[in-house]
Design a protein around this motif. Structure first.
Motif, PDB file in Angstrom:
ATOM      1  N   GLY A  16      -3.159   8.309  -9.978  1.00  0.00           N
ATOM      2  CA  GLY A  16      -1.779   7.938 -10.229  1.00  0.00           C
ATOM      3  C   GLY A  16      -1.345   8.137 -11.655  1.00  0.00           C
ATOM      4  O   GLY A  16      -0.827   9.189 -12.031  1.00  0.00           O
TER       5      GLY A  16
ATOM      6  N   CYS B 203      -5.232   0.778  -6.923  1.00  0.00           N
ATOM      7  CA  CYS B 203      -4.868   2.169  -6.677  1.00  0.00           C
ATOM      8  C   CYS B 203      -6.052   2.935  -6.072  1.00  0.00           C
ATOM      9  O   CYS B 203      -6.275   2.869  -4.862  1.00  0.00           O
TER      10      CYS B 203
ATOM     11  N   ARG C 251       6.655   4.368  -2.718  1.00  0.00           N
ATOM     12  CA  ARG C 251       7.530   4.668  -3.850  1.00  0.00           C
ATOM     13  C   ARG C 251       8.704   5.499  -3.375  1.00  0.00           C
ATOM     14  O   ARG C 251       8.539   6.320  -2.471  1.00  0.00           O
TER      15      ARG C 251
END
Ligand SMILES: Nc1nc2c(c(=O)[nH]1)N[C@H]1C(S)=C(S)[C@@H](COP(=O)(O)OP(=O)(O)OC[C@H]3O[C@@H](n4cnc5c(=O)[nH]c(N)nc54)[C@H](O)[C@@H]3O)O[C@H]1N2
Ligand SMILES: Nc1nc2c(c(=O)[nH]1)N[C@H]1C(S)=C(S)[C@@H](COP(=O)(O)OP(=O)(O)OC[C@H]3O[C@@H](n4cnc5c(=O)[nH]c(N)nc54)[C@H](O)[C@@H]3O)O[C@H]1N2
Ligand SMILES: [Mo]
Length: 772
Positions: free
Chosen positions: A408, A186, A657
């Motif tokens: 995140g 990430c 996403r």
């Protein structure tokens, strides 16, 4: 390709983020999850002082919250945790794991909360209930049989500071630094870039800066879906006339228009608030070049000002006093050809110059970014190039300015802060030795990528997952799945069933834990946990609901339970006392990092959280040379430099996403904001479709071009025409993770490069022959 929103208002093609659609979606959702009425109260205190901290994103929690300080996706995440649906041992008694393997990700999780500890029974291929005591004893016995270096302790970024602190302590007392967390997939590119350039591993922007900024830049972050509460701050900024310039290959609705469901004014008036004032559809991997274009423009204008005595464009005083390396970068940029910038970025010079002029006119600029920068081969250079732009006008360490990585998971940043890292240099090993009297291991541990490699080559024998869905989130799914079954031990601490539980090792445990919203009662009474948000502020989280089952244990109790049985007795490792009273864990955290966590128990309920010290905000640079560092990127694209990825017909696949998922948790097949239905899809530019002989609704297969001799293909993807730059494809994570080669990761940070995967597209059937 660039869209100027002013010209484009009339033909809005994407629905706005927020608005009536989102309220309807929340209500449908809460009803579907059969959320107990009492739990709805949870939403009233979500992200507020004295309430509980949302389990969705990590965005900052304001000192003065809005009436409803939650968004559509936060409400969904809460409902997903507080659902009244259950996956009991009876469910597992009726189904073998081979049968469950054929279920979709959605179907696995959708059945609700796990209720009892279970062990896999090889004779029947089923999970069977086991007592906690027995599970802990057996797991400890397995861990004692192997070399600690063969074990990996993974964390997904949700576990509290308290649980995470104990987890890293357990790993080190046992004997390894194999502590990858979701951050390794990430924002690790951020954590590698920023310490070298500005001397802190985190962003420099606090919430209050949004009130003082007079320009905001957005790179590769989908705010309307992934951190919607930030829309409040953006909307306030837009009302003040602050320009927002977005760089993103896709036109994302939340970056284009905003309806605030809490503002009757917005809801009733036709037309929507504009978010971005300039929208630049950069090529995937094109940000280094785009940023180089902005920087080059500033230098050219500054050179001209110097020549004709005009007003300087660069903050020369700041550059001279605070930075290093400007001249090298400037020399390279003066030489750089605008045609190369246009080619690599996919953007026209005139549009880049317009953006740069807006930037140059602003006194305080915030640069926000997300996975669109970090998940590339040159993800670290991407972040460094953004720092270059900010440093040129002194936009770091000034009110209303700074760099703003949007983290995140809700506590992913905090986990790193309390020692979850595979890098021994970043962990307070000497301090742990002093406090607890054991010799911590100094060997570097495994990142996500090295964990996958170790599982594939058999060096890793045991995997403990404190949350998450590693097998689904990691790259190279098929290779990893086959190897995963050869692990000796898999232990998954989880709230809900997922693929990493149904595919498992020879000895496998599934241990259900409390969610953050649930009452956690220990010997000393009701416990509180803490988290760190994306802006480095620490918050207490007070639970709001009864546990999903009386058999659940907290993550703290599970970690301490296994640790106590695995490790030789050490009177200073007080696992029992820590479990009885989490305030003692916070004391231990404060002793380990007094600068950040002094008076932790007293300060944890500070409205808006208490900040960790951030030297770069004070223009104090904790870098090796004591300066903020400009850097020259090695290449002008962040995408792959392998020759094969530049062959004709190779396109760049971006995995993103949808509006209705949280990472590997898929709530539904609908992506409302992009108006896409179904997840086995690929979004394509019309001209690329024509080149490949595809029409809307055709089925396509994607195959990776990587040159390591391994075939990677995902077939049966429905093609959807979408407004994208040429050469760019978009599809969903995690369905397309089988296409991401393990070796395709950011060079210095090892973040899997899920944002520009070199692929070829092949039509599977005659165009148009497939019904939708
Ligand atoms: N509702 C919800 N919230 C979430 C999550 C979730 O799954 N659902 N996940 C959480 C987690 S763990 C994380 S890390 C964050 C992720 O949040 P984001 O950082 O927003 O991640 P992505 O959804 O992967 O989308 C990245 C964006 O980058 C764009 N992009 C892709 N390639 C490039 C490029 O080369 N350059 C530029 N400039 N842009 C590019 C994509 O079009 C997309 O809009 O969200 C967190 N919050
Ligand atoms: N191709 C591609 N791959 C990617 C990405 C991408 O953009 N593209 N994004 C990457 C990113 S940014 C990330 S962060 C990773 C995400 O990787 P992970 O963090 O590993 O995955 P999640 O889907 O967030 O994990 C969901 C599971 O966590 C468990 N869970 C939920 N709440 C709790 C809790 O409170 N405690 C415990 N113990 N368990 C809980 C549930 O069982 C649920 O099934 O994926 C990465 N993979
Ligand atoms: Mo993430």
């Amino acid at each position: 390709m660039a869209i100027h929103v002013e010209d484009d208002l009339a033909e809005q093609t994407v629905p706005p983020a927020g608005g009536w659609g989102s309220i309807k979606s929340v209500v449908t959702y809460l009803t579907r999850e059969l959320v107990p009425a009492a739990a709805l109260k949870a939403l009233a205190v979500q992200n507020k002082t004295g309430g509980f901290m949302c389990v969705s994103c990590a965005w900052a929690k304001p000192e003065h919250p809005h009436t409803a300080e939650f968004c559509e996706n936060g409400a969904k995440a809460t409902a997903w945790e507080l659902t009244s649906k259950r996956r009991t041992p009876e469910f597992f008694f009726q189904r073998s794991l081979s049968e469950l393997e054929s279920w979709t990700d959605h179907a696995l999780e959708e059945g609700g909360r796990l209720t009892a500890p279970m062990r896999w029974d090889p004779a029947t291929d089923r999970y069977v209930e086991v007592s906690w005591e027995r599970a802990f004893d057996e797991i400890a016995a397995e861990l004692k049989k192997i070399d600690p270096q063969q074990a990996v302790f993974y964390t997904s970024g949700r576990a509290s500071l308290e649980a995470s602190y104990l987890y890293q302590l357990f790993a080190r007392a046992y004997g390894h630094n194999n502590l990858p967390d979701s951050s390794n997939m990430c924002h690790e590119s951020t954590s590698v870039a920023l310490p070298k350039s500005i001397g802190v591993p985190i962003g420099t922007v606090w919430l209050e800066d949004f009130r003082h900024a007079d320009c905001i830049l957005f790179f590769g972050q989908n705010v309307g879906v992934n951190s919607p509460r930030m829309l409040h701050d953006l909307q306030d900024a837009r009302r003040r006339g602050v320009p927002i310039i977005t760089f993103n290959p896709m036109v994302e609705s939340g970056l284009k228009f905003f309806d605030n469901p809490q503002s009757p004014h917005d809801m009733l008036l036709p037309g929507h608030t504009q978010v971005s004032t300039q929208y630049l559809q950069v090529r995937p991997g094109g940000d280094i070049a785009a940023l180089a274009g902005l920087c080059k423009y500033l230098i050219e204008r500054d050179d001209a000002a110097l020549a004709d005595g005009g007003k300087r464009v660069l903050d020369t005083a700041f550059i001279a006093e605070h930075t290093h390396g400007f001249d090298d970068l400037a020399a390279v940029l003066r030489e750089l050809d605008w045609r190369d910038i246009e080619y690599e970025s996919g953007l026209a010079r005139v549009d880049l110059e317009q953006a740069a002029a807006t930037y140059a006119a602003a006194k305080a600029v915030i640069a926000v970014y997300g996975m669109g920068l970090t998940q590339h081969r040159e993800g670290v250079s991407n972040v460094n190039m953004l720092v270059n732009l900010l440093l040129m006008r002194g936009n770091i360490g000034r009110a209303g300015a700074g760099i703003c990585p949007v983290r995140g998971h809700s506590n992913v940043q905090g986990q790193r802060t309390v020692g979850i890292t595979e890098k021994p240099k970043l962990a307070p090993l000497d301090k742990l030795k002093e406090l607890y009297g054991f010799e911590p291991p100094r060997t570097p541990g495994r990142t996500t990528v090295k964990t996958c490699a170790g599982v594939i080559d058999g060096e890793v024998k045991a995997f403990i997952g404190l949350g998450g869905n590693f097998l689904r989130a990691a790259p190279d799914t098929r290779r990893l799945e086959d190897a995963w079954r050869r692990l000796r031990l898999t232990v998954q601490v989880a709230t809900k069933l997922n693929r990493s539980h149904v595919i498992h090792g020879e000895v496998a445990y599934l241990l259900p834990c409390l969610g953050r919203s649930e009452f956690d009662r220990q010997a000393s009474g009701l416990q509180i946990v803490t988290t760190e948000d994306s802006t480095g502020h620490m918050h207490a989280s007070h639970a709001v609901a009864e546990p999903a089952s009386t058999s659940l244990l907290s993550e703290v109790a599970i970690v301490a339970g296994i640790a106590q049985r695995t490790l030789p007795a050490n009177p200073r490792l007080t696992w029992r006392e820590w479990t009885d009273d989490y305030a003692l864990i916070r004391d231990a955290i404060a002793k380990t990092w007094p600068e950040i966590f002094h008076d932790f128990n007293e300060r944890m309920d500070t409205p808006g959280g208490f900040p960790r010290p951030n030297a770069a905000r004070e223009r104090h640079w904790k870098t090796e040379n004591g300066k903020a560092n400009f850097s020259v990127p090695a290449r002008w694209t962040a995408a792959s430099d392998d020759a094969v990825s530049h062959e004709a017909g190779v396109l760049r696949l971006v995995t993103v996403r949808s509006d209705d998922q949280f990472n590997t948790t898929v709530y539904s097949d609908e992506d409302r904001l992009r108006r896409v239905q179904g997840r086995k899809i690929v979004l394509m530019n019309g001209e690329d479709m024509a080149d490949a002989g595809l029409e809307p609704g055709s089925l396509a297969a994607l195959s990776t071009v990587f040159g390591d001799g391994i075939q990677r293909e995902v077939a049966g993807l429905r093609v959807i025409r979408y407004d994208l730059p040429r050469g760019c494809l978009v599809g969903y994570f995690p369905e397309l993770n089988a296409l991401v080669p393990l070796g395709h990761h950011a060079k210095e940070s090892e973040v899997p490069a899920g944002k520009s995967i070199p692929v070829r597209v092949r039509a599977m059937q005659l165009a148009g022959a497939v019904a939708s």
